[in-house]
Design a protein around this motif. Structure first.
Motif, PDB file in Angstrom:
ATOM      1  N   ARG A  32      -9.823  10.174  -5.361  1.00 29.31           N
ATOM      2  CA  ARG A  32      -9.025  10.337  -4.151  1.00 29.31           C
ATOM      3  C   ARG A  32      -8.918  11.815  -3.774  1.00 29.31           C
ATOM      4  NH1 ARG A  32      -4.521  12.082  -2.495  1.00 29.31           N
ATOM      5  NH2 ARG A  32      -3.905  12.717  -4.601  1.00 29.31           N
ATOM      6  N   ARG A  33      -8.651  12.668  -4.756  1.00 27.21           N
ATOM      7  CA  ARG A  33      -8.533  14.100  -4.484  1.00 27.21           C
ATOM      8  C   ARG A  33      -9.861  14.682  -4.028  1.00 27.21           C
ATOM      9  NH1 ARG A  33      -5.555  14.407  -9.486  1.00 27.21           N
ATOM     10  NH2 ARG A  33      -7.343  15.499 -10.407  1.00 27.21           N
ATOM     11  N   PHE A  34     -10.951  14.232  -4.644  1.00 27.16           N
ATOM     12  CA  PHE A  34     -12.286  14.728  -4.271  1.00 27.16           C
ATOM     13  C   PHE A  34     -12.607  14.370  -2.821  1.00 27.16           C
ATOM     14  CE2 PHE A  34     -16.783  13.298  -3.884  1.00 27.16           C
ATOM     15  CZ  PHE A  34     -17.388  14.548  -3.832  1.00 27.16           C
ATOM     16  N   VAL A  35     -12.399  13.116  -2.445  1.00 23.64           N
ATOM     17  CA  VAL A  35     -12.703  12.674  -1.082  1.00 23.64           C
ATOM     18  C   VAL A  35     -11.818  13.401  -0.073  1.00 23.64           C
ATOM     19  CG1 VAL A  35     -12.620  10.699   0.499  1.00 23.64           C
ATOM     20  CG2 VAL A  35     -13.586  10.423  -1.802  1.00 23.64           C
ATOM     21  N   ALA A  36     -10.533  13.533  -0.406  1.00 22.62           N
ATOM     22  CA  ALA A  36      -9.609  14.216   0.509  1.00 22.62           C
ATOM     23  C   ALA A  36      -9.981  15.682   0.684  1.00 22.62           C
ATOM     24  CB  ALA A  36      -8.177  14.091  -0.021  1.00 22.62           C
ATOM     25  N   GLU A  37     -10.372  16.341  -0.399  1.00 19.58           N
ATOM     26  CA  GLU A  37     -10.753  17.763  -0.313  1.00 19.58           C
ATOM     27  C   GLU A  37     -12.026  17.937   0.491  1.00 19.58           C
ATOM     28  OE1 GLU A  37     -11.672  21.608  -3.235  1.00 19.58           O
ATOM     29  OE2 GLU A  37     -11.116  19.665  -4.108  1.00 19.58           O
ATOM     30  N   LEU A  38     -12.985  17.031   0.288  1.00 23.14           N
ATOM     31  CA  LEU A  38     -14.234  17.117   1.048  1.00 23.14           C
ATOM     32  C   LEU A  38     -13.972  16.914   2.535  1.00 23.14           C
ATOM     33  CD1 LEU A  38     -17.335  17.291   1.196  1.00 23.14           C
ATOM     34  CD2 LEU A  38     -17.397  14.818   0.776  1.00 23.14           C
ATOM     35  N   PHE A  78     -21.727  14.683  -4.632  1.00 22.19           N
ATOM     36  CA  PHE A  78     -21.337  14.951  -6.006  1.00 22.19           C
ATOM     37  C   PHE A  78     -21.950  16.282  -6.445  1.00 22.19           C
ATOM     38  CE2 PHE A  78     -21.101  10.109  -6.816  1.00 22.19           C
ATOM     39  CZ  PHE A  78     -19.833  10.069  -6.262  1.00 22.19           C
ATOM     40  N   GLY A  79     -21.209  17.048  -7.172  1.00 23.78           N
ATOM     41  CA  GLY A  79     -21.684  18.358  -7.615  1.00 23.78           C
ATOM     42  C   GLY A  79     -20.631  19.414  -7.347  1.00 23.78           C
ATOM     43  N   ASP A  80     -21.090  20.632  -7.201  1.00 20.94           N
ATOM     44  CA  ASP A  80     -20.189  21.765  -6.988  1.00 20.94           C
ATOM     45  C   ASP A  80     -19.717  21.772  -5.529  1.00 20.94           C
ATOM     46  OD1 ASP A  80     -19.020  24.311  -6.577  1.00 20.94           O
ATOM     47  OD2 ASP A  80     -20.173  25.134  -8.253  1.00 20.94           O
ATOM     48  N   LEU A  81     -18.463  21.408  -5.313  1.00 19.02           N
ATOM     49  CA  LEU A  81     -17.941  21.323  -3.953  1.00 19.02           C
ATOM     50  C   LEU A  81     -17.843  22.703  -3.301  1.00 19.02           C
ATOM     51  CD1 LEU A  81     -16.903  19.492  -1.748  1.00 19.02           C
ATOM     52  CD2 LEU A  81     -14.615  19.604  -2.773  1.00 19.02           C
ATOM     53  N   GLN A  82     -17.613  23.734  -4.104  1.00 20.55           N
ATOM     54  CA  GLN A  82     -17.528  25.083  -3.557  1.00 20.55           C
ATOM     55  C   GLN A  82     -18.882  25.533  -3.007  1.00 20.55           C
ATOM     56  OE1 GLN A  82     -14.677  26.881  -3.104  1.00 20.55           O
ATOM     57  NE2 GLN A  82     -16.055  28.147  -1.892  1.00 20.55           N
ATOM     58  N   GLU A  83     -19.971  25.225  -3.731  1.00 18.79           N
ATOM     59  CA  GLU A  83     -21.317  25.562  -3.259  1.00 18.79           C
ATOM     60  C   GLU A  83     -21.637  24.808  -1.969  1.00 18.79           C
ATOM     61  OE1 GLU A  83     -24.447  25.102  -6.018  1.00 18.79           O
ATOM     62  OE2 GLU A  83     -23.773  26.698  -7.361  1.00 18.79           O
TER      63      GLU A  83
END
Length: 310
Positions: A264-270, A197-202
């Motif tokens: 769902r979008r967060f998990v898929a992007e990660l 959890f947090g800034d996925l780009q970082e």
């Protein structure tokens, strides 16, 4: 949050189910011991590290005869580059990792998974280290190979506590990962246990740097079942575990669909990010038996390694 006892960190039942498996590196590592991992070293030795007792299959030429003359026992001289693999287990100890409602906390689940993998790696004669990614109280245990090193790892795991909520969420998982990677001298394996959890780009930037240093990356994405189902029925107050004083009141059924879609979008992007970097993405759910999850991961990794060799 009371620390887990040693006996609860390394579950004999889990080890019994995964003990016959191996954690293999998918990429080139710095090491010399033949068999499991490809090495960048093409012969010769480096700095003397330690002695270990002779075991069946060891080359006779490696026996230290001076030690034998003094102790009447066979010991092998080991050098710093004679380790199959240098693995670093990194555990996110941010505030959100303390969450656990119907199950144990994500942090405790991560501790147990890390302890079992550390035991497995040491049994393989690989070197393993540990870092606790914490805002104010980070910990670092350098990678070593000898079996007694497990005590230092377990002691650090036992004492690790999640960060307390702060007025502003100043901690950065990405920056902490970069700092850890800079201390991992040899190319090897980097295993992250985190809810991410947090800034996925970082986080993506940090993992890209880890990969650029030549490390094999595994992201163990640790989530609680409630975070995946949002199965709350009544009007509720939700308190942030990262930012102090941040509380919201809402009707869960009214926002469930939107929440689940965003999750769902967060998990898929990660997952797409990790796999795109050439790493392994593994979802760990605290409601699932640890032996089943780790067993699946290790068997899957061994199968892909074998297929690649063929």
């Amino acid at each position: 949050m009371s620390p887990l006892p040693y006996r609860d960190l390394v579950d004999p039942r889990v080890l019994d189910q995964i003990g016959h498996l191996e954690l293999l590196s998918r990429s080139v590592v710095d090491g010399l011991l033949a068999g499991k991992h490809r090495s960048t070293t093409k012969g010769g030795c480096c700095e003397f590290a330690q002695h270990r007792q002779y075991a069946a299959g060891d080359e006779v030429r490696q026996i230290d005869w001076q030690v034998y003359a003094r102790n009447d026992r066979y010991f092998i001289r080991q050098f710093e580059e004679e380790t199959n693999l240098h693995a670093m287990l990194a555990i996110d100890a941010s505030g959100s990792m303390k969450f656990g409602l119907s199950t144990q906390s994500k942090l405790d689940y991560s501790k147990q998974a890390a302890a079992c993998l550390a035991r497995l790696l040491l049994h393989q004669r690989d070197a393993v280290g540990l870092t606790i990614l914490h805002d104010n109280n980070p910990a670092f245990v350098p990678a070593k190979q000898h079996a007694a090193h497990l005590r230092a790892i377990l002691a650090t795991l036992q004492s690790a506590q999640p960060s307390e909520a702060a007025p502003n969420n100043a901690g950065s998982l990405g920056k902490q990962i970069q700092h850890c990677a800079a201390r991992q001298r040899r190319r090897g394996l980097f295993v992250l246990f985190s809810d991410c959890f947090g800034d996925l780009q970082e986080l993506t930037t940090a993992l890209r740097i880890v990969r650029a240093r030549g490390h094999d990356v595994v992201v163990m994405h640790v989530l609680a079942p409630e975070e995946l189902t949002f199965d709350f029925r009544r009007w509720s107050a939700f308190q942030s575990l990262e930012v102090s004083g941040q509380r919201i009141h809402l009707d869960p059924p009214a926002v469930r669909h939107q929440y689940l879609e965003r999750m769902r979008r967060f998990v898929a992007e990660l997952e797409e990010t990790v796999v795109g970097l050439g790493g392994d993405y593994v979802r760990l759910t605290t409601a699932v038996d640890l032996a089943d999850t780790l067993g699946w991961f290790l068997r899957n990794r061994m199968a892909r390694k074998g297929a690649k060799r063929r």
